[in-house]
Design a protein around this motif. Structure first.
Motif, PDB file in Angstrom:
ATOM      1  N   VAL A 233       0.861  -1.189   0.000  1.00  0.00           N
ATOM      2  CA  VAL A 233       0.000   0.000   0.000  1.00  0.00           C
ATOM      3  C   VAL A 233       0.898   1.240   0.000  1.00  0.00           C
ATOM      4  O   VAL A 233       2.046   1.192   0.444  1.00  0.00           O
ATOM      5  N   ALA A 234       0.355   2.336  -0.510  1.00  0.00           N
ATOM      6  CA  ALA A 234       1.114   3.578  -0.649  1.00  0.00           C
ATOM      7  C   ALA A 234       0.370   4.716   0.037  1.00  0.00           C
ATOM      8  O   ALA A 234      -0.851   4.832  -0.082  1.00  0.00           O
ATOM      9  N   GLN A 235       1.124   5.547   0.744  1.00  0.00           N
ATOM     10  CA  GLN A 235       0.536   6.690   1.444  1.00  0.00           C
ATOM     11  C   GLN A 235       0.591   7.923   0.553  1.00  0.00           C
ATOM     12  O   GLN A 235       1.659   8.321   0.089  1.00  0.00           O
TER      13      GLN A 235
ATOM     14  N   LEU B  63      -3.391   9.520   3.601  1.00  0.00           N
ATOM     15  CA  LEU B  63      -4.247   8.341   3.487  1.00  0.00           C
ATOM     16  C   LEU B  63      -3.558   7.285   2.623  1.00  0.00           C
ATOM     17  O   LEU B  63      -2.682   7.587   1.812  1.00  0.00           O
ATOM     18  N   TRP B  64      -3.965   6.037   2.787  1.00  0.00           N
ATOM     19  CA  TRP B  64      -3.352   4.909   2.092  1.00  0.00           C
ATOM     20  C   TRP B  64      -4.198   4.453   0.918  1.00  0.00           C
ATOM     21  O   TRP B  64      -5.428   4.568   0.957  1.00  0.00           O
ATOM     22  N   GLU B  65      -3.535   3.918  -0.117  1.00  0.00           N
ATOM     23  CA  GLU B  65      -4.219   3.503  -1.330  1.00  0.00           C
ATOM     24  C   GLU B  65      -3.451   2.384  -2.015  1.00  0.00           C
ATOM     25  O   GLU B  65      -2.286   2.112  -1.691  1.00  0.00           O
ATOM     26  N   LEU B  66      -4.119   1.787  -2.997  1.00  0.00           N
ATOM     27  CA  LEU B  66      -3.422   0.946  -3.951  1.00  0.00           C
ATOM     28  C   LEU B  66      -2.827   1.903  -4.978  1.00  0.00           C
ATOM     29  O   LEU B  66      -3.535   2.766  -5.495  1.00  0.00           O
ATOM     30  N   PRO B  67      -1.543   1.804  -5.289  1.00  0.00           N
ATOM     31  CA  PRO B  67      -0.935   2.741  -6.232  1.00  0.00           C
ATOM     32  C   PRO B  67      -1.428   2.529  -7.659  1.00  0.00           C
ATOM     33  O   PRO B  67      -1.844   1.441  -8.034  1.00  0.00           O
ATOM     34  N   GLY B  68      -1.367   3.586  -8.443  1.00  0.00           N
ATOM     35  CA  GLY B  68      -1.793   3.530  -9.844  1.00  0.00           C
ATOM     36  C   GLY B  68      -1.964   4.929 -10.396  1.00  0.00           C
ATOM     37  O   GLY B  68      -1.374   5.877  -9.900  1.00  0.00           O
TER      38      GLY B  68
ATOM     39  N   ARG C 283       4.227   0.572   2.358  1.00  0.00           N
ATOM     40  CA  ARG C 283       4.127  -0.346   3.494  1.00  0.00           C
ATOM     41  C   ARG C 283       3.523  -1.664   3.020  1.00  0.00           C
ATOM     42  O   ARG C 283       2.653  -1.677   2.146  1.00  0.00           O
ATOM     43  N   TRP C 284       3.987  -2.760   3.591  1.00  0.00           N
ATOM     44  CA  TRP C 284       3.389  -4.079   3.345  1.00  0.00           C
ATOM     45  C   TRP C 284       2.447  -4.374   4.504  1.00  0.00           C
ATOM     46  O   TRP C 284       2.828  -4.227   5.670  1.00  0.00           O
ATOM     47  N   VAL C 285       1.207  -4.748   4.190  1.00  0.00           N
ATOM     48  CA  VAL C 285       0.223  -5.056   5.231  1.00  0.00           C
ATOM     49  C   VAL C 285      -0.371  -6.444   4.999  1.00  0.00           C
ATOM     50  O   VAL C 285      -0.484  -6.905   3.866  1.00  0.00           O
TER      51      VAL C 285
ATOM     52  N   GLU D 165      -4.417  -6.324   9.129  1.00  0.00           N
ATOM     53  CA  GLU D 165      -4.031  -4.919   9.286  1.00  0.00           C
ATOM     54  C   GLU D 165      -4.812  -3.983   8.372  1.00  0.00           C
ATOM     55  O   GLU D 165      -4.716  -2.762   8.516  1.00  0.00           O
ATOM     56  N   LEU D 166      -5.577  -4.536   7.435  1.00  0.00           N
ATOM     57  CA  LEU D 166      -6.267  -3.696   6.446  1.00  0.00           C
ATOM     58  C   LEU D 166      -7.191  -2.670   7.088  1.00  0.00           C
ATOM     59  O   LEU D 166      -7.221  -1.510   6.687  1.00  0.00           O
ATOM     60  N   ASP D 167      -7.966  -3.093   8.084  1.00  0.00           N
ATOM     61  CA  ASP D 167      -8.937  -2.193   8.712  1.00  0.00           C
ATOM     62  C   ASP D 167      -8.283  -1.143   9.602  1.00  0.00           C
ATOM     63  O   ASP D 167      -8.937  -0.192  10.016  1.00  0.00           O
ATOM     64  N   ASP D 168      -7.007  -1.313   9.917  1.00  0.00           N
ATOM     65  CA  ASP D 168      -6.306  -0.371  10.794  1.00  0.00           C
ATOM     66  C   ASP D 168      -5.807   0.872  10.064  1.00  0.00           C
ATOM     67  O   ASP D 168      -5.451   1.859  10.694  1.00  0.00           O
ATOM     68  N   LEU D 169      -5.766   0.807   8.732  1.00  0.00           N
ATOM     69  CA  LEU D 169      -5.231   1.925   7.954  1.00  0.00           C
ATOM     70  C   LEU D 169      -6.299   2.956   7.617  1.00  0.00           C
ATOM     71  O   LEU D 169      -7.436   2.597   7.314  1.00  0.00           O
ATOM     72  N   PRO D 170      -5.940   4.236   7.598  1.00  0.00           N
ATOM     73  CA  PRO D 170      -6.848   5.250   7.065  1.00  0.00           C
ATOM     74  C   PRO D 170      -6.724   5.251   5.533  1.00  0.00           C
ATOM     75  O   PRO D 170      -5.741   5.744   4.986  1.00  0.00           O
ATOM     76  N   TRP D 171      -7.701   4.653   4.865  1.00  0.00           N
ATOM     77  CA  TRP D 171      -7.696   4.499   3.403  1.00  0.00           C
ATOM     78  C   TRP D 171      -8.301   5.713   2.714  1.00  0.00           C
ATOM     79  O   TRP D 171      -9.180   6.379   3.265  1.00  0.00           O
ATOM     80  N   VAL D 172      -7.868   5.949   1.470  1.00  0.00           N
ATOM     81  CA  VAL D 172      -8.598   6.913   0.651  1.00  0.00           C
ATOM     82  C   VAL D 172     -10.007   6.342   0.510  1.00  0.00           C
ATOM     83  O   VAL D 172     -10.182   5.117   0.419  1.00  0.00           O
ATOM     84  N   PRO D 173     -11.034   7.176   0.520  1.00  0.00           N
ATOM     85  CA  PRO D 173     -12.399   6.660   0.508  1.00  0.00           C
ATOM     86  C   PRO D 173     -12.697   5.676  -0.619  1.00  0.00           C
ATOM     87  O   PRO D 173     -13.343   4.647  -0.393  1.00  0.00           O
ATOM     88  N   ALA D 174     -12.245   5.939  -1.818  1.00  0.00           N
ATOM     89  CA  ALA D 174     -12.574   5.071  -2.952  1.00  0.00           C
ATOM     90  C   ALA D 174     -12.053   3.650  -2.762  1.00  0.00           C
ATOM     91  O   ALA D 174     -12.743   2.678  -3.068  1.00  0.00           O
ATOM     92  N   ASP D 175     -10.840   3.495  -2.252  1.00  0.00           N
ATOM     93  CA  ASP D 175     -10.233   2.167  -2.135  1.00  0.00           C
ATOM     94  C   ASP D 175     -10.853   1.307  -1.040  1.00  0.00           C
ATOM     95  O   ASP D 175     -10.687   0.088  -1.034  1.00  0.00           O
ATOM     96  N   LYS D 176     -11.583   1.913  -0.100  1.00  0.00           N
ATOM     97  CA  LYS D 176     -12.213   1.141   0.978  1.00  0.00           C
ATOM     98  C   LYS D 176     -13.149   0.068   0.439  1.00  0.00           C
ATOM     99  O   LYS D 176     -13.315  -0.974   1.054  1.00  0.00           O
TER     100      LYS D 176
END
Length: 133
Positions: free
Chosen positions: A19-21, A31-36, A100-102, A106-117
């Motif tokens: 995941v990428a911040q 916030l964290w996301e899948l990169p692209g 970061r590798w999760v 650990e997925l639910d512990d990260l503050p994700w960008v809304p779209a990737d949730k």
């Protein structure tokens, strides 16, 4: 007006997801996301994702199957995820604050960008099963 597609890559290695911040824009920074990134006119989604991940992360990837459902970002923009496999390069955060590798728990512990949730159940399944279905 044709739909603009934004592609994201789910890179899993050794049971962990990369995941990428975000660094910007300010409302998504931290916030964290899948990169692209965005697919350019005349470019395939797979080529765009491989290009974006090379530019942002310094890695070479093979783009595999789609993952999860499309996410509507706006009336003319869709976000689409693909499974990717690293084939070369060294991970470097060229365009993000951090990488970061999760693991699945650990997925639910990260503050994700809304779209990737929306992809969290798909990602948890993939990490738990060790494969995408």
């Amino acid at each position: 007006m044709p739909n603009l597609i934004v592609v994201a890559g789910a890179l899993i290695e050794d049971g962990a997801l990369l995941v990428a911040q975000r660094n910007r824009p300010s409302e998504l920074a931290g916030l964290w996301e899948l990169p692209g990134g965005k697919v350019a006119p005349g470019e395939s989604e797979q080529s765009a994702l491989a290009r974006e991940l090379h530019e942002e992360l310094g890695v070479l990837v093979t783009v595999g199957d789609r993952m999860g459902e499309d996410i509507v970002l706006s009336a003319s923009m869709r976000l689409r995820a693909y499974v990717v496999t690293r084939t070369g390069g060294e991970l470097t955060a060229h365009d993000h604050r951090a990488l970061r590798w999760v693991r699945a728990d650990e997925l639910d512990d990260l503050p994700w960008v809304p779209a990737d949730k929306a992809w969290l159940p798909d990602l948890a399944h993939a990490l738990g099963a060790g494969e995408f279905t």
